[in-house]
Write a protein that holds these residues in place. Structure first.
Motif, PDB file in Angstrom:
ATOM      1  N   GLN A  29     -10.880   8.017   8.760  1.00 22.87           N
ATOM      2  CA  GLN A  29     -10.117   8.783   7.798  1.00 22.87           C
ATOM      3  C   GLN A  29      -8.836   9.298   8.438  1.00 22.87           C
ATOM      4  O   GLN A  29      -8.774   9.518   9.649  1.00 22.87           O
ATOM      5  N   ALA A  30      -7.822   9.498   7.619  1.00 24.52           N
ATOM      6  CA  ALA A  30      -6.562  10.060   8.103  1.00 24.52           C
ATOM      7  C   ALA A  30      -5.826  10.688   6.926  1.00 24.52           C
ATOM      8  O   ALA A  30      -6.044  10.329   5.763  1.00 24.52           O
ATOM      9  N   ASP A  31      -4.958  11.644   7.238  1.00 27.76           N
ATOM     10  CA  ASP A  31      -4.107  12.239   6.210  1.00 27.76           C
ATOM     11  C   ASP A  31      -2.886  11.384   5.941  1.00 27.76           C
ATOM     12  O   ASP A  31      -2.375  11.345   4.820  1.00 27.76           O
ATOM     13  N   ILE A  32      -2.399  10.710   6.974  1.00 30.21           N
ATOM     14  CA  ILE A  32      -1.215   9.864   6.878  1.00 30.21           C
ATOM     15  C   ILE A  32      -1.485   8.571   7.634  1.00 30.21           C
ATOM     16  O   ILE A  32      -2.045   8.592   8.732  1.00 30.21           O
ATOM     17  N   VAL A  33      -1.068   7.452   7.051  1.00 27.21           N
ATOM     18  CA  VAL A  33      -1.204   6.145   7.692  1.00 27.21           C
ATOM     19  C   VAL A  33       0.193   5.583   7.923  1.00 27.21           C
ATOM     20  O   VAL A  33       0.972   5.434   6.969  1.00 27.21           O
ATOM     21  N   VAL A  34       0.505   5.271   9.175  1.00 26.88           N
ATOM     22  CA  VAL A  34       1.804   4.706   9.533  1.00 26.88           C
ATOM     23  C   VAL A  34       1.590   3.258   9.955  1.00 26.88           C
ATOM     24  O   VAL A  34       0.925   2.986  10.951  1.00 26.88           O
TER      25      VAL A  34
END
Length: 465
Positions: free
Chosen positions: A188-193
């Motif tokens: 899981q992540a808040d932002i994916v780059v």
């Protein structure tokens, strides 16, 4: 003085921020933020972003599909704007490059007429006519990509990296991104780059994979590259041609010869403009899709009408080598570099041909803007989805136009290098003027101003929320 918004007191005052100095004082004192960033891809852009986030105390995990970090052992050069961005990201990023780079004699990148040199002349004594020179910042220098990557990796704690994580898909649940990998694992992540290159899975998650969707396509340019041992190069063309960084120009192709003292060799890249389509190869391996086996004889045949110096250099290449297709996103660009909680950086966002020597440098600029705006998000009193989406939108706004210009400009530079423009031909003054103009648009970019404008735009977006 106007009252501060609920967000503004947590952002660094623009006029007080010195982006070349330590920034700990602007990022709060409570340790790492709850924001979690997933960086997909451990190439140069992804690694530089990781170092920049570390400096700003922003949580991240870097996911790399291979079992180690690696780049091809070919040359890389960073222009002055890129070096400023690298220093602002973290001085260690720039130092990683400076420590291993070879400086060309005189600091110039010299472009010569590689075609009209006297036929049958001895390259040890003959001279290629100088068409123009570019003095690049504090002097032209270059290194091997793999050496630069090795230096960057030293600054990233091993626990921040997950290897053999090949992204399969991105979903969403309860305001977070859910990453699914081919091994069945999830994160899981808040932002994916997405720093995952020309076949970006993050870009696919953002815009789809149909033929009409943004993608990198064959630019009708292919390249051959290899290292020539310095002793062989010296014996064949002499010291003046092996101590300088040279671009040998001519109709239909050009050759770059760059000294690399770290490996005691000349880096030789021979580019050919190709009218044929690149064969469609069904493979998950980028190497198999974009790189085909070739021979030295193929390169020699491509430059058989050039002067003796170019012919000598290509004759010194290994007997068996590779030819690689140069892909870019000029014909199918991404309409934006962000969507929801996802964004793109580096080649995933704006793959470019190498003709202007600026693709990797654009990735450094991307990484700087992202590091700054993500640090601003992390410094907010609580994590807010609207603020995340606004921050990524500001990043895209700040980077999209400049990067699209670079992709188109790099294509144009190939036309000039290969004398394809009938209005210019091989007129060195016309070519020089346009190349210099394009170079300074690139080099003179105000990276410090870029960061300050980014933070100002983000503040404005927060005020509207």
């Amino acid at each position: 003085m106007a009252a501060m918004t609920q967000w503004e007191s947590f952002l660094p005052p623009i006029e007080q921020v010195d982006y070349y100095d330590e920034m700990a004082e602007t990022q709060g004192e409570s340790g790492s933020s709850p924001l979690e960033v997933a960086i997909i891809g451990g190439g140069m852009t992804g690694l530089a972003l990781a170092v920049g986030l570390l400096k700003r105390d922003v949580n991240f995990t870097l996911y790399e599909r291979a079992d180690n970090f690696g780049e091809l052992g070919v040359g890389i050069h960073f222009t002055p704007n890129a070096e400023r961005a690298m220093a602002a990201l973290d001085p260690r990023v720039l130092q990683s490059y400076v420590d291993i780079a070879t400086h060309a004699e005189g600091g110039f990148l010299t472009f010569v007429d590689g075609f009209h040199e006297g036929k049958g002349a001895d390259p040890l004594t003959s001279t290629e006519e100088t068409m123009f020179q570019l003095h690049v910042g504090d002097g032209y220098k270059a290194c091997r990509r793999c050496d630069f990557v090795d230096q960057l990796v030293k600054h990233i704690p091993p626990e921040k990296v997950r290897y053999q994580k090949w992204l399969q898909s991105i979903g969403a649940q309860e305001g977070r991104s859910i990453l699914t990998f081919r091994d069945g694992s999830k994160a899981q992540a808040d932002i994916v780059v997405g720093c995952d290159g020309i076949r970006s899975k993050v870009r696919e998650a953002m815009f789809g994979s149909a033929n009409s969707c943004p993608k990198a396509q064959y630019s009708h340019q292919l390249g051959f590259r290899g290292l020539v041992p310095m002793d062989k190069a010296l014996a064949a063309v002499g010291p003046s041609k092996t101590s300088n960084a040279l671009g040998h120009l001519g109709p239909g192709g050009f050759v770059l010869t760059i000294p690399l003292s770290g490996v005691n060799a000349m880096h030789v890249e021979a580019f050919v403009m190709d009218s044929q389509p690149w064969p469609e190869i069904k493979s998950e391996s980028d190497t198999q899709r974009y790189v085909l086996p070739a021979t030295r004889d193929e390169v020699v045949a491509s430059f058989k009408d050039f002067g003796p110096t170019v012919q000598t250099y290509v004759s010194l290449l290994p007997e068996k080598l590779d030819k690689w297709a140069v892909f870019d996103m000029l014909d199918a660009p991404a309409p934006s570099f962000s969507k929801a909680r996802m964004c793109l950086a580096g080649d995933a966002a704006h793959a470019s041909t190498p003709n202007q020597g600026a693709g990797a440098g654009a990735g450094m600029e991307d990484a700087l803007v992202l590091a700054e705006v993500l640090a601003a998000v992390a410094n907010l009193p609580h994590l807010d989805e609207g603020a995340v989406i606004a921050a990524l939108g500001v990043y895209s706004e700040m980077r999209h136009e400049r990067c699209q210009w670079l992709v188109a400009s790099s294509r144009r530079v190939a036309e000039l290098f290969t004398w394809k423009d009938p209005q210019y031909g091989h007129n060195k003054d016309k070519i020089r003027c346009e190349i210099e103009e394009r170079s300074h648009v690139l080099w003179d970019y105000d990276t410090d101003g870029m960061v300050k404008e980014t933070i100002a735009k983000f503040k404005t977006e927060l005020e509207r929320m």
